[in-house]
Write a protein that holds these residues in place. Structure first.
Motif, PDB file in Angstrom:
ATOM      1  N   GLU A  56      -4.272 -11.509  -4.815  1.00  0.00           N
ATOM      2  CA  GLU A  56      -4.112 -10.745  -4.420  1.00  0.00           C
ATOM      3  C   GLU A  56      -4.173 -10.396  -2.561  1.00  0.00           C
ATOM      4  O   GLU A  56      -4.410  -9.581  -1.661  1.00  0.00           O
ATOM      5  CB  GLU A  56      -6.127 -10.484  -3.821  1.00  0.00           C
ATOM      6  N   ARG A  58      -1.419  -9.790  -0.498  1.00  0.00           N
ATOM      7  CA  ARG A  58      -0.845  -8.681  -0.617  1.00  0.00           C
ATOM      8  C   ARG A  58       0.929  -9.332   0.503  1.00  0.00           C
ATOM      9  O   ARG A  58       1.430  -8.674  -0.204  1.00  0.00           O
ATOM     10  CB  ARG A  58      -0.997  -7.717   0.595  1.00  0.00           C
ATOM     11  N   TRP A  84       2.632  -5.967  -7.414  1.00  0.00           N
ATOM     12  CA  TRP A  84       1.289  -5.614  -7.099  1.00  0.00           C
ATOM     13  C   TRP A  84       0.521  -4.848  -6.667  1.00  0.00           C
ATOM     14  O   TRP A  84      -0.357  -4.409  -7.433  1.00  0.00           O
ATOM     15  CB  TRP A  84       1.821  -4.966  -5.364  1.00  0.00           C
ATOM     16  N   LEU A  85       1.674  -3.327  -7.264  1.00  0.00           N
ATOM     17  CA  LEU A  85       1.140  -2.205  -7.734  1.00  0.00           C
ATOM     18  C   LEU A  85       0.171  -2.176  -9.277  1.00  0.00           C
ATOM     19  O   LEU A  85      -0.315  -1.450  -9.346  1.00  0.00           O
ATOM     20  CB  LEU A  85       2.703  -1.278  -7.789  1.00  0.00           C
ATOM     21  N   ARG A  87      -1.363  -4.544  -9.882  1.00  0.00           N
ATOM     22  CA  ARG A  87      -2.599  -4.862 -10.122  1.00  0.00           C
ATOM     23  C   ARG A  87      -3.253  -3.801  -8.714  1.00  0.00           C
ATOM     24  O   ARG A  87      -4.900  -3.849  -8.677  1.00  0.00           O
ATOM     25  CB  ARG A  87      -2.651  -5.984  -9.292  1.00  0.00           C
ATOM     26  N   HIS A  88      -3.099  -3.018  -7.982  1.00  0.00           N
ATOM     27  CA  HIS A  88      -3.715  -2.008  -7.115  1.00  0.00           C
ATOM     28  C   HIS A  88      -3.288  -0.831  -7.492  1.00  0.00           C
ATOM     29  O   HIS A  88      -2.073  -0.187  -6.625  1.00  0.00           O
ATOM     30  CB  HIS A  88      -3.178  -2.845  -5.514  1.00  0.00           C
ATOM     31  N   GLU A  90      -3.499   1.918  -6.445  1.00  0.00           N
ATOM     32  CA  GLU A  90      -4.411   3.079  -5.708  1.00  0.00           C
ATOM     33  C   GLU A  90      -3.624   2.664  -4.684  1.00  0.00           C
ATOM     34  O   GLU A  90      -3.823   3.579  -3.416  1.00  0.00           O
ATOM     35  CB  GLU A  90      -5.879   2.841  -5.576  1.00  0.00           C
ATOM     36  N   ASP A  91      -2.288   2.014  -4.045  1.00  0.00           N
ATOM     37  CA  ASP A  91      -1.837   1.442  -3.030  1.00  0.00           C
ATOM     38  C   ASP A  91      -1.075   2.548  -2.706  1.00  0.00           C
ATOM     39  O   ASP A  91      -0.032   2.134  -3.524  1.00  0.00           O
ATOM     40  CB  ASP A  91      -1.354   0.428  -3.203  1.00  0.00           C
TER      41      ASP A  91
END
Length: 124
Positions: A56, A58, A84-85, A87-88, A90-91
């Motif tokens: 987690e 970043r 990363w995207l 996992r996330h 919404e970033d």
């Protein structure tokens, strides 16, 4: 080459990682020492180990992007952002980095889309 101060910093972060392997900042800082001391393979190892222990955090994915790009591997650089995207999703900031990655890689690192100057594998 590493000098005495560099080695002390490395030893400090290695000990910190042993105490708290889930603290991504330690992995990131250790990777930066290796990166800027021209030891990119060790930097990549730190980044990938850091991602495994602190998924987690970043900054490790951004560090991976930068190191892979410096090594000339545009595909792997983008893979770090994609990881990363995954996992996330919404970033939006990271989504924007990925969307503009080809231009960034060309402007900042001299890499044309699809270009890879090295065969060194630096991902996952």
């Amino acid at each position: 080459m590493l000098n005495e101060m560099d080695q002390k910093a490395i030893d400090h972060y290695v000990q910190a990682i042993q105490r708290d392997p889930g603290e991504g900042e330690y992995w990131s800082r250790l990777a930066r020492i290796y990166e800027f001391k021209e030891q990119p393979s060790l930097a990549v190892t730190c980044i990938n180990d850091g991602i495994r222990h602190a998924p987690e955090f970043r900054q490790l994915y951004l560090d991976g992007f930068r190191v892979a790009a410096r090594l000339g591997n545009s595909g792997t650089a983008k893979d770090y952002i994609r990881q990363w995207l995954d996992r996330h999703p919404e970033d939006r900031e990271m989504e924007g980095i990925l969307a503009g990655a080809d231009k960034l890689l060309e402007d900042e690192f001299g890499l044309k889309p699809g270009n890879s100057r090295t065969g060194e594998k630096v991902g996952k």
